[in-house]
Design a protein around this motif. Structure first.
Motif, PDB file in Angstrom:
ATOM      1  N   VAL A 300      24.640  13.089  48.157  1.00  0.00           N
ATOM      2  CA  VAL A 300      23.573  12.138  48.540  1.00  0.00           C
ATOM      3  C   VAL A 300      23.796  10.776  47.875  1.00  0.00           C
ATOM      4  N   ASP A 301      23.272   9.726  48.544  1.00  0.00           N
ATOM      5  CA  ASP A 301      23.524   8.347  48.100  1.00  0.00           C
ATOM      6  C   ASP A 301      22.484   7.833  47.110  1.00  0.00           C
ATOM      7  N   GLY A 302      21.406   8.569  46.932  1.00  0.00           N
ATOM      8  CA  GLY A 302      20.385   8.131  45.985  1.00  0.00           C
ATOM      9  C   GLY A 302      19.316   9.202  45.856  1.00  0.00           C
ATOM     10  N   ILE A 303      18.591   9.136  44.725  1.00  0.00           N
ATOM     11  CA  ILE A 303      17.490  10.089  44.519  1.00  0.00           C
ATOM     12  C   ILE A 303      16.291   9.305  43.994  1.00  0.00           C
ATOM     13  N   ILE A 304      15.140   9.556  44.586  1.00  0.00           N
ATOM     14  CA  ILE A 304      13.908   8.971  44.040  1.00  0.00           C
ATOM     15  C   ILE A 304      12.897  10.101  43.968  1.00  0.00           C
ATOM     16  N   THR A 305      12.326  10.305  42.796  1.00  0.00           N
ATOM     17  CA  THR A 305      11.419  11.445  42.681  1.00  0.00           C
ATOM     18  C   THR A 305      10.431  11.304  41.536  1.00  0.00           C
ATOM     19  N   SER A 306       9.312  12.019  41.636  1.00  0.00           N
ATOM     20  CA  SER A 306       8.460  12.183  40.455  1.00  0.00           C
ATOM     21  C   SER A 306       8.188  13.665  40.308  1.00  0.00           C
TER      22      SER A 306
END
Ligand SMILES: C[S@@+](CC[C@H](N)C(=O)[O-])C[C@H]1O[C@@H](n2cnc3c(N)ncnc32)[C@H](O)[C@@H]1O
Length: 430
Positions: A300-306
């Protein structure tokens, strides 16, 4: 029963502004007003995200006029177009409304950030969508690339990525979250079928229909074969379940009102997509466990999470009515939810172990030199601050990430257990 489509406040505003541009742009259109911030941008962390976003879009700028306006130093039409199409914090670029300003006018709620389908279902702990749009830009994701969300929750990142043409893969352990994310992003493709089914469902309404969940879900299975249409009506019921149990609202009235509002929101989405000629990203959301992700290495090219905030919120208890309505064994479910197992010290140890497993997976699936953003805060538990932020940084650095930015962000609500959270931007460097 058709409800007449009234203009939203936002639509009226935008119409007025389009006819009388002076309402927004007083005085001459000087260079110092190349970029004007949206009125809802109020906090320091937002300004710092706005600046990071401009840098990511290769804009050289100077902040003018009390921090609310920017002058672009390396102006080009291409660049203005990029900010207009992608930017998250600006009302106008070179006197033209940004796409985002026009998107957020399509709002059927009174909450400024619950535009389009974001509002559907009162999920606690939602991301601020504007922040996510900015972060997608800041970490350099482009149309056609893929962002991964290992705790996809109510689907905020899913919808924001879709709007920017970025592909989204999300997992959440909660089936209720998966339905939310799907309905918010898939209903636009079946809006006609959804509207058609409405009259059939309303024609079947008897007191008996809603009394047991089985009656209702069986009817849905008979009336439609399309999962997306069924998910829409499943979530409409769960909204009424939530309204009824949390706010004591009449079930049938709440159901009908929610269906109408949901349809209006989806129509808003379809209209703005066409008006702005948006090329939407693909969205894939499934039930899954962040400690054991079914994705290949470096994919994957990026991860955004909480992630779940250790013990700040009990996600099972929060949505217990809806989970029971979906016939889940909520006691059994708790075994796989991070942050709800155990007691006292043991609870925090279990949480930390689970998070370490999840962070390892984040490292594994992300491509090298790409970014993972983790939004997390320290909670107070039994009178003591749990140092989740520090633990996260230390552990991620140990895995091969470099902390590029650590932005403090205040949060509303949850005041008794958490006051601020941190936006941690990591780069996978080895
Ligand atoms: C802070 S919330 C995410 C909220 C989300 N950012 C949003 O905007 O709605 C954390 C989520 O983690 C999920 N979760 C808990 N344990 C999990 C696990 N083992 N695997 C995947 N998701 C999990 C919860 O169901 C919850 O939705």
């Amino acid at each position: 029963m058709e409800i007449k489509r009234l203009k939203t406040k936002g639509e009226t505003m935008i119409e007025r502004a389009e006819n009388q541009f002076w309402a927004y742009e007083t005085g001459n259109n000087s260079d110092s007003k190349d970029l004007v911030l949206l009125d809802n941008v109020q906090f320091i962390y937002e300004l710092s995200l706005a600046e990071l976003e401009l840098k990511a879009l290769n804009v050289e700028f100077e902040v003018t006029n009390g921090l609310r306006e920017f002058k672009i130093l390396n102006k080009s039409n291409e660049q203005k177009e990029l900010i207009k199409r992608k930017g998250a914090f600006y009302k106008t670029v070179g006197g033209q409304f940004t796409d985002y300003f026009q998107i957020i006018q399509r709002n059927q709620t009174r909450s400024v950030n619950q535009y389009l389908t974001h509002w559907i279902y009162p999920y606690k702990g939602k991301f601020h969508p504007q922040m996510i749009r900015a972060l997608l830009n800041i970490i350099g994701l482009k149309e056609g690339e893929t962002v991964f969300e290992p705790f996809s929750g109510s689907g905020t990142t899913a919808l924001e990525a879709q709007l920017l043409g970025i592909n989204f893969i999300g997992i959440d352990i909660s089936p209720l979250c998966v339905i939310q994310g799907k309905v918010k992003t898939e209903s636009i493709y079946v809006i006609d079928e959804i509207k058609k089914l409405k009259s059939e469902i309303l024609a079947n309404i008897t007191p008996n229909l809603f009394q047991t969940n089985e009656n209702y879900y069986n009817l849905l299975n008979i009336l439609s074969k399309d999962e997306r249409v069924k998910n829409f009506y499943m979530l409409a019921r769960l909204l009424a379940v939530s309204d009824n149990s949390r706010r004591n609202r009449d079930f049938v009235n709440s159901f009908i009102k929610n269906v109408d509002l949901m349809i209006l929101s989806i129509e808003d989405y379809v209209e703005i997509k066409e008006k702005l000629n948006l090329k939407l990203g693909d969205v894939k959301i499934e039930i899954g466990d962040s400690r054991n992700v079914k994705l290949p290495d470096n994919s994957v090219d990026g991860i955004i999470t909480s992630p779940p905030y250790s013990i700040a919120l009990d996600y099972v208890q929060n949505d217990i009515h809806s989970l029971k309505d979906l016939s889940y064994d909520v006691l059994k479910m708790r075994d796989d939810f991070i942050g709800v197992r155990g007691n006292g010290k043991n609870k925090i140890e279990l949480y930390n172990d689970d998070m370490k497993k999840s962070y390892k997976e984040i490292y594994r699936v992300l491509k090298t030199n790409k970014y993972a953003v983790i939004v997390i805060g320290n909670a107070t538990y039994q009178g003591q601050e749990v140092k989740t932020v520090e633990l996260t940084i230390k552990f991620m650095e140990g895995l091969g990430f470099k902390l590029e930015k650590n932005i403090n962000k205040i949060i509303f609500g949850l005041y008794n257990v958490m006051k601020k959270e941190n936006i941690l931007i990591f780069k996978k460097v080895k």
